[in-house]
Design a protein around this motif. Sequence first.
Motif, mmCIF file in Angstrom:
data_model
loop_
_atom_site.group_PDB
_atom_site.id
_atom_site.type_symbol
_atom_site.label_atom_id
_atom_site.label_comp_id
_atom_site.label_asym_id
_atom_site.label_seq_id
_atom_site.Cartn_x
_atom_site.Cartn_y
_atom_site.Cartn_z
ATOM 1 N N VAL A 29 41.904 38.069 31.088
ATOM 2 C CA VAL A 29 40.449 37.909 30.990
ATOM 3 C C VAL A 29 39.798 38.149 32.353
ATOM 4 C CG1 VAL A 29 38.588 36.275 30.535
ATOM 5 C CG2 VAL A 29 40.569 36.357 29.008
ATOM 6 N N LEU A 30 40.355 37.538 33.398
ATOM 7 C CA LEU A 30 39.801 37.703 34.742
ATOM 8 C C LEU A 30 39.834 39.161 35.183
ATOM 9 C CD1 LEU A 30 41.421 34.633 36.545
ATOM 10 C CD2 LEU A 30 38.993 34.927 36.005
ATOM 11 N N CYS A 31 40.948 39.818 34.936
ATOM 12 C CA CYS A 31 41.091 41.217 35.355
ATOM 13 C C CYS A 31 40.209 42.148 34.525
ATOM 14 C CB CYS A 31 42.556 41.644 35.265
ATOM 15 S SG CYS A 31 43.614 40.835 36.487
ATOM 16 N N THR A 32 40.009 41.814 33.258
ATOM 17 C CA THR A 32 39.103 42.603 32.422
ATOM 18 C C THR A 32 37.675 42.479 32.932
ATOM 19 O OG1 THR A 32 40.531 42.323 30.481
ATOM 20 C CG2 THR A 32 38.239 42.952 30.068
ATOM 21 N N ASN A 33 37.298 41.295 33.363
ATOM 22 C CA ASN A 33 35.956 41.102 33.939
ATOM 23 C C ASN A 33 35.776 41.930 35.213
ATOM 24 O OD1 ASN A 33 35.228 39.327 31.909
ATOM 25 N ND2 ASN A 33 35.757 37.499 33.083
ATOM 26 N N ILE A 34 36.821 41.995 36.031
ATOM 27 C CA ILE A 34 36.763 42.838 37.233
ATOM 28 C C ILE A 34 36.625 44.304 36.832
ATOM 29 C CG2 ILE A 34 38.035 43.645 39.261
ATOM 30 C CD1 ILE A 34 39.363 40.843 39.334
ATOM 31 N N LYS A 35 37.404 44.708 35.846
ATOM 32 C CA LYS A 35 37.375 46.091 35.357
ATOM 33 C C LYS A 35 35.983 46.485 34.867
ATOM 34 C CE LYS A 35 39.618 48.886 31.701
ATOM 35 N NZ LYS A 35 38.577 48.936 30.666
ATOM 36 N N ASN A 36 35.278 45.538 34.270
ATOM 37 C CA ASN A 36 33.956 45.828 33.695
ATOM 38 C C ASN A 36 32.813 45.657 34.691
ATOM 39 O OD1 ASN A 36 35.133 46.358 31.201
ATOM 40 N ND2 ASN A 36 34.923 44.249 30.493
ATOM 41 N N HIS A 37 33.126 45.256 35.915
ATOM 42 C CA HIS A 37 32.103 45.076 36.946
ATOM 43 C C HIS A 37 31.620 46.443 37.443
ATOM 44 C CE1 HIS A 37 30.260 43.912 40.787
ATOM 45 N NE2 HIS A 37 30.204 42.674 40.306
ATOM 46 N N PRO A 38 30.337 46.595 37.764
ATOM 47 C CA PRO A 38 29.846 47.899 38.233
ATOM 48 C C PRO A 38 30.509 48.383 39.526
ATOM 49 C CG PRO A 38 28.161 46.183 38.458
ATOM 50 C CD PRO A 38 29.246 45.617 37.616
ATOM 51 N N LEU A 39 31.087 47.455 40.308
ATOM 52 C CA LEU A 39 31.786 47.850 41.536
ATOM 53 C C LEU A 39 33.309 47.779 41.383
ATOM 54 C CD1 LEU A 39 29.574 46.111 44.255
ATOM 55 C CD2 LEU A 39 29.583 48.527 43.593
ATOM 56 N N SER A 40 33.772 47.870 40.158
ATOM 57 C CA SER A 40 35.203 47.725 39.889
ATOM 58 C C SER A 40 36.054 48.730 40.662
ATOM 59 C CB SER A 40 35.474 47.884 38.389
ATOM 60 O OG SER A 40 35.090 49.175 37.946
ATOM 61 N N PHE A 41 35.496 49.896 40.948
ATOM 62 C CA PHE A 41 36.251 50.939 41.650
ATOM 63 C C PHE A 41 36.700 50.477 43.037
ATOM 64 C CE2 PHE A 41 31.754 51.588 42.471
ATOM 65 C CZ PHE A 41 31.700 51.781 43.839
ATOM 66 N N LEU A 42 36.002 49.495 43.618
ATOM 67 C CA LEU A 42 36.377 49.015 44.948
ATOM 68 C C LEU A 42 37.725 48.288 44.938
ATOM 69 C CD1 LEU A 42 32.977 47.593 46.279
ATOM 70 C CD2 LEU A 42 34.110 49.718 46.954
#
Length: 203
Positions: A44-57
């Motif tokens: 869940v935590l990693c999916t939230n990071i993946k869906n963040h607009p700055l996830s590419f960072l």
Amino acid sequence: MNNMYEQKILSLFEDFYFLEGTNSSVLVGRLPNSIIEEVDNFTVLCTNIKNHPLSFLKNHVNVGMNKYQVSVPTNVFEDSFTFAFLIHMGSYYLSQHTNKPMSEIERSVRVRKNHCHFDAYDMWVNFIESEDFNDWHNHAGSLSGVIYVDNEINLETKFENNLSFCGKKGDIIMFPSSTLHMVDKNTTNKTRITFAYNLDIVR
């Protein structure tokens, strides 16, 4: 390590086995239910990071073609029972290959860490979506492995010695980091989710 404590640790691995018998280097087992729940929280935590607009960072660039990979947040991973479980599993692996009791191997295994880097510990999620794949590769560290979260599409982890394993949710494998392995292309519209990890042997 006192005997009662060691027996409790060993009981976690009593149903673990090596693929194709004891000559194989791939250890297979199943996580305790409470660890599976922790890994679900990691997802869940990693999916939230993946869906963040700055996830590419925070994208964990690696071998193969995955839509996204990211390390489990450091503070969450360090405080987890999964962290400790992986270290004990590494000690169990060494015990099986050296015929030494785990008490002699205690504190010789570490989760590999990239100091002062956003990748932090070598514990990361792989989202293998449609057309993604992992070509033949090996890992840094001493021991590596995979935790399976969602593999309904039954993509196998294939190894250089003609062994393969098709993990289900809650399954875990461990093998020497130098072992070449790969995952075929995902030809479905579903996502295969796994966590990979690396351990270091420090003595």
